[in-house]
Scaffold this motif. Sequence first.
Motif, PDB file in Angstrom:
ATOM      1  N   LYS A 197      41.863  33.799  31.015  1.00 42.27           N
ATOM      2  CA  LYS A 197      42.084  35.194  30.637  1.00 42.27           C
ATOM      3  C   LYS A 197      40.865  36.053  30.889  1.00 42.27           C
ATOM      4  N   GLU A 198      41.103  37.222  31.431  1.00 42.40           N
ATOM      5  CA  GLU A 198      40.068  38.208  31.746  1.00 42.40           C
ATOM      6  C   GLU A 198      39.058  37.692  32.760  1.00 42.40           C
ATOM      7  N   ASP A 199      39.314  36.558  33.364  1.00 44.13           N
ATOM      8  CA  ASP A 199      38.374  36.093  34.377  1.00 44.13           C
ATOM      9  C   ASP A 199      39.054  35.915  35.727  1.00 44.13           C
ATOM     10  N   HIS A 200      40.067  35.078  35.801  1.00 46.79           N
ATOM     11  CA  HIS A 200      40.755  34.936  37.076  1.00 46.79           C
ATOM     12  C   HIS A 200      42.114  34.271  36.933  1.00 46.79           C
ATOM     13  N   LEU A 201      42.959  34.531  37.917  1.00 45.05           N
ATOM     14  CA  LEU A 201      44.209  33.785  38.090  1.00 45.05           C
ATOM     15  C   LEU A 201      44.101  33.134  39.462  1.00 45.05           C
ATOM     16  N   ILE A 221      42.836  36.053  41.856  1.00 43.56           N
ATOM     17  CA  ILE A 221      42.947  37.442  41.430  1.00 43.56           C
ATOM     18  C   ILE A 221      42.001  37.642  40.265  1.00 43.56           C
ATOM     19  N   ARG A 222      41.094  38.579  40.403  1.00 40.95           N
ATOM     20  CA  ARG A 222      40.118  38.825  39.340  1.00 40.95           C
ATOM     21  C   ARG A 222      40.329  40.190  38.720  1.00 40.95           C
ATOM     22  N   PRO A 223      40.509  40.248  37.404  1.00 37.52           N
ATOM     23  CA  PRO A 223      40.593  41.552  36.750  1.00 37.52           C
ATOM     24  C   PRO A 223      39.198  42.109  36.509  1.00 37.52           C
ATOM     25  N   ILE A 224      38.906  43.281  37.059  1.00 40.02           N
ATOM     26  CA  ILE A 224      37.622  43.934  36.814  1.00 40.02           C
ATOM     27  C   ILE A 224      37.937  45.348  36.364  1.00 40.02           C
TER      28      ILE A 224
END
Lengths: 525, 321
Positions: A197-201, A221-224
């Motif tokens: 979570k909040e780091d990568h898929l 996929i990285r959430p930034i």
Amino acid sequence: MNKLPLHLATLLCLGSLSLVAGSKGSTGTDQGRTVVVAMQQDASSLDPHLKDSVELVYAEQIYEPLIAADVNLKPIPCLAESWQVLPDGRTWKFKLRKGVKFHNGKPFTADDVVYTMERILKDQTLEINVYLMQLDSVKKIDDYTVQLKTKVPYPTFSCSLKDVVILDKETCQNMNSEQISANPNGTGPLRFVEHVKEDHLDLARYEGYWGPKPEMSKVRIRPISNDATRTAAILSGDADLVLNVPVRDLDNLKSNPKLAVLGKPGLRCVFLNFDQNRDSTPGVPGPNPFKKLKVRQAFYHAINADEIIKFVQNGHAYPTNTYMPPIYVGYTKRQRLAYDPSLAKKLLAEAGYPNGFTVRLDAPNNRFVNDTQVAQAVAGYLEKVGVKVELNLMPKSMLSEYYSGGPSKSKSSFFLTSWADNSGEGLVLLADMVYTYEGKPGYGSGNRGFYSNKEVDKLIDSAYYLPDKTKRAQLVAKADKIAAVDDCAYIPLYMTQENYAMKKSIQYTPRADDVFYAWYIRFNK
Amino acid sequence: MINYIIKRIAHAAIVLAVVSVVIFCLTTYIGDPVNMMVSEKASAGTRELVRQQLGLNEPLPVQYWIFLKNVMNGQFGHSYTYKIPVIGLILERLPATLEMVAVSIVLAVVIAIPLGVFAGAFPKRGISRIIMASSLFGASLPTFFVGMMLILIFAVNLGWLPSSGRGPSSVVMGVRLSINDPAGIRYMILPALTLAFANLAMLIRLTRAGMMEVMRHDFIRFARAKGVSERDVMFKHALKNALIPVVTVFGMEIGSLIAFTTVTETIFAWPGLGKLLMDSIYASDRPVIVVYLLLTAVLFVVLNFIVDMLYTIIDPRIDLR
């Protein structure tokens, strides 16, 4: 006591430094075809039916619907090879694709479709439920044929179905939402590897995919969420593709020879809405001025949307005269009402407000690019024609509390907001935005100014039952014109721009709805 | 001693009770969670249903009472956004923050104490003046600026370190760590340095002030007279006596480091607690905010206690009663 901690600390520090030196070269994307994509938000859950938001984008990397949409939102076969609407207009018969396997190897059959539809129908708190509002029943005919029956004839049902992805019955039937989220198992071209979570898929190519397989073997996929950090990720080479590139960084990125930058119209319309149906409205003393058409027209004429696009959005937005994006069924090209402050003053005087009045403008300060500045510009234009504007800026979570809840609860009279619909059908958009609020269950839910015109409602109602696209488009265009031009139900300001930045080594074709599909990425050889 | 501990626990209970009421009331003003939970297109009926399921239709005192009862039973509630137990969510994020904070503390201590000792022992030297001037500079720069500059220099321009995110991590005894991996530490340097920046300045100044005072005492002169080397005078005799204020302030500072890494974690897309708090506030995720802030209060109470205990070790003359 005095010596030990210091020495220990020094050791630790030196140790970490040497580790750093040693690690150089061992990291990086040296596994060939791993692509790193930076997005704005993470998914709070990978249960594909829980949320109708960014979570769905994440889920659609892994799962597939019966009917998908191509880049221009035209329905195309996906898990359903073909479909057919029976003459009653309510019965949809789907021929399912054979030989499709879920990522765990289990075959995809009619049971999975029935299970999925029933799961969503049963639970109103699953946000995807809104797409099946018109679904009455689902029936398995044989292993590869399913029949869905809608409550009323509903020709745009195919648009709703593209956001309803199919779960594996055997995997999911005894799981709760949390477990489904933890064990994603779809039929899509990419399979789930890991989600931190909040780091990568992390996703990997599904070798057993029924269709053309993606070029890359792995995607991360990285959430930034921080805009500048997302820009830094593409500048430093940490990411291959960045979505939602902030407008202020576009010029900088364009001048970088290693990067390709792409801007295109999005589906989100930014607009001003009035409370136009209640006798008195919270943000204005006395009777509600927005019940008068002339006041609404005056506001429309007073605001220079072209200047807002040019100066506030630095040209990174597109003019519009309706909620509806140009690619939608039912869109017709029209001029906006002209910017004309003296006409606006005249209209206000005719409406009985020669000296203007005071109104509170509720606007978000974290919803879309430069939203605060747009609200300030609007206030400036209105001051020029004598309307005093009290700016009431707030985060979007507060704002939604202001304008939602229907006529009995809404605290807003005049507000800046936005709406994006991804159906590709003007009809679906208008049913949400200009149909009488709760006029029928599920209708008018985005109509927060409580605009109501019987003729518009009638046009939308009759268009609903029309399977013929051209005829439907005509009725939709008519309803759209009445609401947007004749009645000035709202003031459209602009359509947003969606921006992408990528390394020149890859290619990405954005979809019209800007939903990101990782397997659209191609490598430049 | 036992009396003292009991007294402290009673204090802590009062603090927590007050904090919980304040937070509970404040979170009701950050927006309606129902609007953030349901789809934009949801009907009024669905909204009402969700509101009832969450118990948000009850008056605030009743909500608080239910919350208290659940907490007493060890139930901290489910996150509105993630739909999983809040405690699990917080524990899942805790290691990422802790390891970053640990590195940052090590950086701060290793850099600041020697510099502070030097500047305090030789306040008139040019180098000391440079140290003090640059520490002032460091103290006045906002975190987000420091973070962005570090990214710009070390990731974008020089390309030495990754720009953001957490490095490769592995699960060690149920805890996801990246500090045990050299590649993971590369990712940690910039955020830890950003976090350490403000503390560096403060630590240098505190150490220096303490040292300057201690160096004037007779026992320092005596130590020098009996032939102790200058290095031992500074680190063995003076530093030990200068440490009390440093430990007090830094002890509490560790609390803030752990609890409020929000800015640093947001800039570096670091999947820790600070980011969680930030996202929860944006999403009006009340259970997470309430439990998070309560845990923060507990953390401070505990740290305060530890700091008091440390006094007696550093200076046995201090009596806690």
